[in-house]
Design an enzyme around this catalytic site. Structure first.
Site, PDB file in Angstrom:
ATOM      1  N   PHE A  25     -12.321  51.801  -3.954  1.00 15.69           N
ATOM      2  CA  PHE A  25     -11.951  53.182  -3.657  1.00 15.69           C
ATOM      3  C   PHE A  25     -10.458  53.448  -3.725  1.00 15.69           C
ATOM      4  O   PHE A  25     -10.028  54.571  -3.639  1.00 15.69           O
ATOM      5  CB  PHE A  25     -12.463  53.563  -2.270  1.00 15.69           C
ATOM      6  CG  PHE A  25     -13.963  53.537  -2.187  1.00 15.69           C
ATOM      7  CD1 PHE A  25     -14.714  54.470  -2.900  1.00 15.69           C
ATOM      8  CD2 PHE A  25     -14.622  52.599  -1.427  1.00 15.69           C
ATOM      9  CE1 PHE A  25     -16.095  54.451  -2.835  1.00 15.69           C
ATOM     10  CE2 PHE A  25     -16.007  52.588  -1.368  1.00 15.69           C
ATOM     11  CZ  PHE A  25     -16.748  53.513  -2.072  1.00 15.69           C
ATOM     12  N   VAL A  43      -4.906  49.218  -1.167  1.00 17.76           N
ATOM     13  CA  VAL A  43      -4.691  49.011   0.263  1.00 17.76           C
ATOM     14  C   VAL A  43      -3.323  48.372   0.467  1.00 17.76           C
ATOM     15  O   VAL A  43      -2.966  47.418  -0.226  1.00 17.76           O
ATOM     16  CB  VAL A  43      -5.778  48.097   0.867  1.00 17.76           C
ATOM     17  CG1 VAL A  43      -5.629  48.032   2.371  1.00 17.76           C
ATOM     18  CG2 VAL A  43      -7.150  48.593   0.491  1.00 17.76           C
ATOM     19  N   GLY A  62      -9.201  47.949  -4.076  1.00 19.52           N
ATOM     20  CA  GLY A  62     -10.641  47.965  -3.857  1.00 19.52           C
ATOM     21  C   GLY A  62     -11.312  48.985  -4.753  1.00 19.52           C
ATOM     22  O   GLY A  62     -10.675  49.603  -5.609  1.00 19.52           O
ATOM     23  N   ASP A  78     -22.178  49.852   1.615  1.00 17.57           N
ATOM     24  CA  ASP A  78     -21.447  48.985   0.688  1.00 17.57           C
ATOM     25  C   ASP A  78     -21.186  47.618   1.325  1.00 17.57           C
ATOM     26  O   ASP A  78     -20.055  47.142   1.362  1.00 17.57           O
ATOM     27  CB  ASP A  78     -20.140  49.655   0.262  1.00 17.57           C
ATOM     28  CG  ASP A  78     -19.663  49.143  -1.092  1.00 17.57           C
ATOM     29  OD1 ASP A  78     -20.428  48.407  -1.744  1.00 17.57           O
ATOM     30  OD2 ASP A  78     -18.524  49.464  -1.481  1.00 17.57           O
TER      31      ASP A  78
END
Ligand SMILES: *[C@@H]1O[C@H](CO)[C@@H](O)[C@H](O)[C@H]1NC(C)=O
Ligand SMILES: *[C@@H]1O[C@H](CO)[C@@H](O)[C@H](O)[C@H]1NC(C)=O
Ligand SMILES: *[C@@H]1O[C@H](CO)[C@@H](O)[C@H](O)[C@H]1NC(C)=O
Ligand SMILES: *[C@@H]1O[C@H](CO)[C@@H](O)[C@H](O)[C@H]1NC(C)=O
Ligand SMILES: *[C@@H]1O[C@H](CO)[C@@H](O)[C@H](O)[C@H]1NC(C)=O
Length: 667
Positions: free
Chosen positions: A349, A352, A347, A464
């Protein structure tokens, strides 16, 4: 013939007159020593005078007599010996070099008598015995000076001269003591000069050259003692305690200095049992210690590496959040060491991973967010703690976190159906979503945003909202994820290059100017999300081959203006959707995308429109699409955007006045 015989006889006589021999070891049958008692010649040529038999005695003699003519008494001899004690430092008697008229020592005694005399013969002048004793026992009866001495004996065990075993080191110019029963080989030189009438005894460690100074130098007239024909050899005796006595080599000369022994030819000593014991007693524990130490060091290294591998960052202020904290080790194990196969996605950030924690029955998703700054972390963790308390069926539950240096790990519940964008834009890898499910998802996301904005104890901005942040559970229910992560990046801003966090296309125009996210900027993103779901298209990029618009909102707006808004609907749900619902979604999308934040509906209103409990107002006539404003106000200032979809969703630009906390608007 007779002449030859006479000559041979003469040579023999000469040879007998002036005996000289050298034994570099005693092997071989030529001139084999004449031994008695427990003396024996070992196969390697070593003369063992005694083993550990107590109260034993032994003799070893040169097999032929030597002739001391009345006018030629000088001799020179040297031999190498070694004495091993049975018990360290406690030993039994010694070795004696002896010149004797006989080799018959049948009636002699061991121990202090050294195999030389018995009680009645000791001290008699008729003995004609000259001896040099290497005595390791102090016997006061015979006036021994100590238990480690060299003595010159004439007919008696009471030495005419004696000295503690020592040698003069020419190198160090000093006397050095020697321990006779140390098991170390030593060499002794015994020289007698009939003119000077001096008997010199010199001792040195084996392989050392003969010292320049002797240990004993005794004035002795041996003319009355040495008979015409004598025997030369050794005696050895043990007492209650016994030594092992060895003689390695021997050289004798009556015509000059005894020849040096060839050290390379001398037999080697057997390894001392006692030394072996010492070896076992010492080397083994030392070895064990070293091995243990090595193991310990390896263990320590492994531990350090292990610690490093699972190292975490815990600060004092985090104490109150420990209940939400997972250990890195647990997460590491849960995700099989963050294996590639467990990777769910990458993603904006971070990556995952899917995982299985032993403490939780169901699966989790672990998000690794790289984060180098300490700044803002405290607030963020505080917010995580708050967010954990957020509970809504359309929010991805945050289970906890873990912190390492430069890294933050967030643990969420695992959503088996992944993110919505995979279903909307995925190229056949996910089954298409029917309209009823899409509508349900829209309502779910709206309800989650309403909860965040108005229904929880504090206002939480998501910041977001987009299709890729909407995850789907097993029943295809929408779960909004990643809320508040954008917040983390607010604190790490470099004042030189400020960031607007969010994803291009979803960022409300006023946020680009003010950098102040609000609930209405979330609504803006929600509007874009509505169009995404309704049209099955991304916010930016070429929409269709025949329509040239780059912005989804422009395109939908154009369709609406032409009175055919349903033209914008996703062809994938053609014939499947309810026209009123589709129209509602697209129009609400446009309303939420109103360039003026104050004109946008609130999430409460949006939910009401979607539920049908309020009527959607018409789109105002002065409505302008955002892209125009966007271009006019932002892009006009020469900020270039990458074409959608960009891999990373953050853009940076412009001066920045302040940062806002997600939870700033407390009620
Ligand atoms: C053995 O004797 C020597 C000399 O007498 C002494 O220096 C040494 O300490 C003794 N060793 C033991 C273990 O008694
Ligand atoms: C001592 O030795 C001599 C011969 O060397 C012998 O005649 C004598 O009996 C011995 N005496 C004792 C007490 O053994
Ligand atoms: C060494 O010992 C001898 C006697 O054994 C003695 O005469 C001499 O002075 C000593 N030398 C030194 C340097 O101590
Ligand atoms: C014995 O030693 C003395 C001095 O210590 C020396 O003068 C003499 O020559 C030596 N004699 C022999 C035979 O080595
Ligand atoms: C004995 O001494 C003589 C004269 O120094 C020498 O030539 C000879 O090699 C010596 N022999 C032994 C066996 O020491």
């Amino acid at each position: 013939m007779i002449l030859i015989l006479v000559l041979a006889l003469a040579v023999q006589i000469f040879a007998q007159d002036e005996t000289q021999f050298i034994y570099n070891g005693f092997q071989g049958s030529l001139n084999k020593l004449q031994v008695d008692g427990i003396a024996t010649i070992l196969p390697n040529g070593l003369l063992r005078m005694s083993n550990h038999t107590p109260a034993s005695l032994s003799h070893a003699f040169y097999p032929h007599p030597v002739i001391f003519k009345p006018n030629h008494l000088s001799f020179s001899t040297t031999f190498v010996f070694a004495m091993f004690p049975q018990v360290q430092n406690i030993s039994g008697h010694g070795i004696v070099f002896v010149i004797s008229p006989t080799t018959n020592f049948q009636h002699t005694l061991p121990a202090a008598y050294l195999g030389l005399f018995n009680t009645s013969t000791n001290g008699r002048s008729s003995n004609h015995i000259v001896a040099v004793e290497l005595d390791t026992v102090k016997n006061p009866d015979v006036e021994d000076i100590d238990g480690n001495h060299v003595g010159i004996d004439v007919n008696s065990l009471i030495s005419v001269d004696a000295a503690s075993a020592a040698y003069y080191s020419d190198k160090e110019r000093s006397n050095k003591t020697l321990l006779l029963n140390s098991g170390k080989p030593m060499q002794i030189w015994i020289d007698y000069d009939e003119v000077e009438m001096l008997l010199n005894v010199t001792l040195a460690p084996f392989r050392d050259p003969k010292p320049s100074k002797c240990l004993l130098s005794k004035h002795l007239d041996l003319s009355a003692i040495l008979l015409h024909s004598m025997h030369v050899g050794f005696t050895s005796s043990t007492g209650l305690l016994s030594n092992r006595h060895y003689i390695l080599g021997w050289s004798w000369n009556q015509s000059g200095k005894a020849e040096d022994l060839d050290t390379s030819k001398l037999p080697s000593l057997p390894q001392d049992k006692h030394q072996k014991q010492i070896l076992n007693k010492l080397i083994f524990p030392v070895l064990l210690f070293v091995v243990l130490l090595l193991l310990l060091m390896i263990a320590a290294a492994v531990w350090v590496l292990w610690r490093k591998k699972y190292e975490e960052l815990v600060e004092p202020w985090e104490k109150e959040y420990t209940t939400h904290r997972y250990t890195f080790k647990d997460l590491h194990v849960a995700t099989k060491g963050f294996k590639k196969s467990e990777l769910l996605g990458i993603g904006g950030f971070g990556k995952v991973y899917k995982g299985k924690l032993p403490s939780i029955s169901h699966q989790v998703a672990v998000k690794r967010v790289s984060h180098d700054s300490k700044q803002g972390m405290k607030e963020f963790v505080a917010e995580i703690s708050c967010m954990r308390r957020l509970s809504h069926r359309n929010l991805v539950p945050l289970l906890g976190y873990c912190r390492r240096k430069g890294e933050l790990l967030l643990v969420y519940e695992y959503m088996p159906n992944r993110s919505l964008d995979k279903h909307l834009f995925g190229k056949d890898d996910e089954p298409n979503l029917c309209w009823s499910k899409r509508y349900n998802i829209i309502k779910g996301v709206a309800s989650a945003l309403l909860y965040l904005h108005e229904e929880w104890e504090q206002v939480v901005l998501h910041r977001d909202v987009k299709a890729s942040n909407v995850l789907l559970d097993a029943e295809m229910n929408a779960k909004l994820g990643d809320f508040g992560l954008a917040r983390l990046y607010d604190h790490t801003i470099d004042p030189q290059t400020t960031h607007v966090v969010g994803t291009i296309g979803y960022i409300a125009p006023e946020v680009s100017r003010t950098q102040k996210p609000t609930t209405s900027s979330d609504v803006y993103a929600f509007g874009m999300f509505l169009l995404e779901v309704g049209c099955g298209r991304r916010p930016m990029g070429k929409q269709t081959d025949d329509v040239a618009e780059d912005f989804l909102s422009d395109w939908v707006y154009d369709c609406w203006r032409r009175g055919e808004i349903l033209m914008a609907s996703d062809p994938a749900v053609e014939g499947d959707y309810q026209e009123n619902e589709m129209e509602l979604v697209l129009k609400l999308g446009l309303l939420c995308l109103h360039p003026k934040s104050e004109e946008r509906p609130t999430m409460r209103q949006a939910v009401q429109f979607l539920n049908g409990s309020a009527t959607l107002p018409e789109i105002p006539s002065d409505y302008e699409t955002v892209s125009g404003i966007f271009f006019g106000e932002v892009l006009g200032k020469s900020v270039s955007f990458p074409s959608y979809p960009p891999s990373s969703g953050t853009i940076s630009h412009g001066d920045m006045s302040s940062t806002n906390s997600v939870l700033q608007y407390g009620r």
